[in-house]
Motif scaffolding. Structure first.
Motif, mmCIF file in Angstrom:
data_model
loop_
_atom_site.group_PDB
_atom_site.id
_atom_site.type_symbol
_atom_site.label_atom_id
_atom_site.label_comp_id
_atom_site.label_asym_id
_atom_site.label_seq_id
_atom_site.Cartn_x
_atom_site.Cartn_y
_atom_site.Cartn_z
ATOM 1 N N GLU A 94 38.943 30.225 52.705
ATOM 2 C CA GLU A 94 40.307 30.339 52.978
ATOM 3 C C GLU A 94 40.647 29.496 53.953
ATOM 4 O O GLU A 94 40.508 29.702 55.030
ATOM 5 C CB GLU A 94 40.543 31.976 53.277
ATOM 6 N N ASN A 129 42.595 37.185 40.915
ATOM 7 C CA ASN A 129 41.734 37.495 41.982
ATOM 8 C C ASN A 129 41.859 39.018 42.127
ATOM 9 O O ASN A 129 41.471 39.488 43.284
ATOM 10 C CB ASN A 129 41.909 36.794 43.153
ATOM 11 N N ARG A 130 42.589 39.790 41.434
ATOM 12 C CA ARG A 130 42.534 41.279 41.230
ATOM 13 C C ARG A 130 42.070 41.964 39.948
ATOM 14 O O ARG A 130 42.096 42.919 39.779
ATOM 15 C CB ARG A 130 44.120 41.842 41.461
ATOM 16 N N PHE A 171 46.090 37.056 58.073
ATOM 17 C CA PHE A 171 47.268 36.719 56.817
ATOM 18 C C PHE A 171 48.400 37.082 57.345
ATOM 19 O O PHE A 171 49.226 37.656 56.537
ATOM 20 C CB PHE A 171 46.711 37.687 55.543
ATOM 21 N N THR A 200 45.838 29.360 52.371
ATOM 22 C CA THR A 200 46.630 30.218 52.827
ATOM 23 C C THR A 200 48.101 29.775 53.587
ATOM 24 O O THR A 200 47.802 28.750 54.179
ATOM 25 C CB THR A 200 46.194 31.462 53.454
ATOM 26 N N ARG A 205 34.957 36.208 42.541
ATOM 27 C CA ARG A 205 33.730 35.881 42.884
ATOM 28 C C ARG A 205 32.877 37.076 42.811
ATOM 29 O O ARG A 205 31.605 36.718 43.089
ATOM 30 C CB ARG A 205 33.883 35.364 44.285
ATOM 31 N N ARG A 232 50.761 30.755 41.347
ATOM 32 C CA ARG A 232 49.461 31.676 41.760
ATOM 33 C C ARG A 232 48.731 32.322 40.442
ATOM 34 O O ARG A 232 47.405 32.147 40.277
ATOM 35 C CB ARG A 232 49.972 32.919 42.391
ATOM 36 N N HIS A 270 40.395 28.834 48.281
ATOM 37 C CA HIS A 270 41.712 29.323 48.376
ATOM 38 C C HIS A 270 42.333 28.606 49.608
ATOM 39 O O HIS A 270 41.703 28.152 50.717
ATOM 40 C CB HIS A 270 41.598 30.926 48.850
ATOM 41 N N LEU A 273 35.999 42.067 54.164
ATOM 42 C CA LEU A 273 36.811 42.837 53.259
ATOM 43 C C LEU A 273 35.803 44.007 52.450
ATOM 44 O O LEU A 273 35.443 43.707 51.129
ATOM 45 C CB LEU A 273 37.452 42.202 52.070
ATOM 46 N N HIS A 277 44.052 30.537 42.401
ATOM 47 C CA HIS A 277 45.258 30.742 42.459
ATOM 48 C C HIS A 277 45.734 29.230 42.165
ATOM 49 O O HIS A 277 45.465 28.229 42.887
ATOM 50 C CB HIS A 277 45.569 31.196 43.731
ATOM 51 N N TYR A 287 51.645 37.572 49.760
ATOM 52 C CA TYR A 287 51.346 38.878 49.936
ATOM 53 C C TYR A 287 52.745 39.519 50.111
ATOM 54 O O TYR A 287 52.777 40.589 50.202
ATOM 55 C CB TYR A 287 50.446 38.923 51.341
ATOM 56 N N GLU A 297 47.335 26.679 45.192
ATOM 57 C CA GLU A 297 46.548 26.503 46.299
ATOM 58 C C GLU A 297 45.581 25.279 46.092
ATOM 59 O O GLU A 297 44.559 25.189 45.427
ATOM 60 C CB GLU A 297 45.588 27.777 46.737
HETATM 61 C C1 LIG Z 1 46.301 33.722 49.846
HETATM 62 C C2 LIG Z 1 45.013 34.303 49.054
HETATM 63 O O1 LIG Z 1 45.218 34.092 47.815
HETATM 64 N N1 LIG Z 1 44.092 34.860 49.703
HETATM 65 C C3 LIG Z 1 43.025 35.560 48.615
HETATM 66 C C4 LIG Z 1 41.909 36.003 49.606
HETATM 67 C C5 LIG Z 1 40.781 36.282 48.913
HETATM 68 O O2 LIG Z 1 40.037 35.447 48.132
HETATM 69 O O3 LIG Z 1 39.796 37.162 48.824
HETATM 70 C C6 LIG Z 1 43.455 36.630 47.831
HETATM 71 O O4 LIG Z 1 44.295 37.291 48.227
HETATM 72 O O5 LIG Z 1 43.102 36.764 46.604
#
Ligand SMILES: CC(=O)N[C@@H](CC(=O)O)C(=O)O
Ligand SMILES: [Zn+2]
Length: 314
Positions: free
Chosen positions: A179, A71-72, A283, A119, A169, A64, A117, A158, A22, A289, A25
């Protein structure tokens, strides 16, 4: 021969340290830029450590992401998408990263990725893990926590499908997310950078001692397992009508009981937490978010167990 309960595992040879997943960050961005110029701090005799800026276009803009959240992006669908001009920048990046550090789920993937990361929420030092079934990673986190003398460090799991996503990752065989907060987006704070730096060095030390043949005895690890995200209260047009209550703000990891204040409307009305049991929010009020419709994550405390780990000699 290994004795009962000892997981004899392969050596961990290649570790990547990602920053700028991101682009706003900044602790990870600054550290990785520094290490790209001078790798000496990351070097350990048994390891090949690669610092890497994972989303350079977002870093350049200090946002970001450019088109979508990197990261998705590490889903099977994205990673197998045919290359095209209309492809979002981050999907292209995901495919490049998968090529360089993966392929995800493959024998040839990197052994470990540490993803850095920050936050805006008050989580302090937090390590994020994706599975409760990885002895090596549990042992590493156990080691890291024990090397911190003055500081605390919480562990967020998670694993529940309700809170999982295609994180960068996950291309490696094992991974952790670091984080560290609170730090505003686009801001760099010395104490936060220093904490992150210590955790990275401690993770590398562990991998090196492990490669050298040190056996780590069975251990337990207290973690917070996330199971649900809670959205802000909204009106029929989707506008937020309640903000995080002052009594919840900055209280990540602290118990929230049914009936405790969670949101505050602009009319001054308190909206209580209406769950059925006590939870541990994390968080809380993370800036990134709002778009993900998450005011905070709900977690419960669980204790993980790991077998003893030792590198196999073959
Ligand atoms: C604030 C932030 O970016 N947190 C990360 C948490 C992670 O690395 O799983 C995210 O949402 O991708
Ligand atoms: Zn992040």
């Amino acid at each position: 021969m290994a004795s009962a309960g000892v997981a004899c595992l392969p050596a961990i040879r290649r570790i990547a340290v990602f920053g700028g997943t991101h682009g706003n960050e900044l602790s990870g961005v600054f550290l990785v830029r520094h290490w790209l110029k001078d790798k000496s701090e990351l070097q350990r005799p048994s390891l090949e450590v690669q610092p890497y800026l994972s989303n350079p276009a977002a870093v350049q803009r200090c946002t970001r992401y450019v088109d979508c959240d990197l990261n998705r992006a590490f889903t099977e669908e994205n990673l197998s998408m045919p290359l095209s001009d209309s492809m979002p920048y981050e999907v292209k990046r995901a495919q490049e990263i998968n090529h360089l550090f993966g392929p995800k789920g493959n024998e040839n993937a990197y052994d470990f990725i540490i993803d850095l990361h920050n936050t805006t929420s008050n989580v302090g030092n937090c390590l994020i893990m994706k599975t409760s079934k990885d002895d090596f990673t549990i042992q590493m986190i156990h080691y890291i926590k024990n090397t911190l003398i003055h500081d605390n460090c919480q562990v967020l799991l998670l694993e529940n499908p309700a809170v999982q996503y295609g994180a960068v990752r996950t291309v490696a065989k094992h991974c952790i997310g670091l984080e560290i907060g609170p730090q505003p987006q686009g801001v760099i704070r010395a104490n936060i950078l220093e904490n992150m730096r210590k955790l990275v060095n401690s993770a590398l030390d562990f991998a090196h001692f492990y490669n050298e043949g040190k056996e780590f005895p069975p251990c337990t690890l207290d973690v917070y397992r996330a199971f649900e995200k809670v959205d802000y209260p909204r009106d029929s047009e989707g506008q937020i009508i309640g903000i995080i209550h002052p009594q919840l703000q900055d209280n990540d990891w602290k118990q929230l009981k049914p009936g405790d204040p969670s949101f505050l409307t602009l009319h001054g009305r308190t909206i209580p937490y209406n769950g059925s049991s006590a939870v541990y929010p994390v968080f809380v009020n993370e800036a990134a978010y709002y778009e993900k419709k998450s005011a905070f994550l709900l977690t419960e405390k669980v204790t993980l167990k790991a077998n003893s780990v030792k590198v196999s000699k073959t």
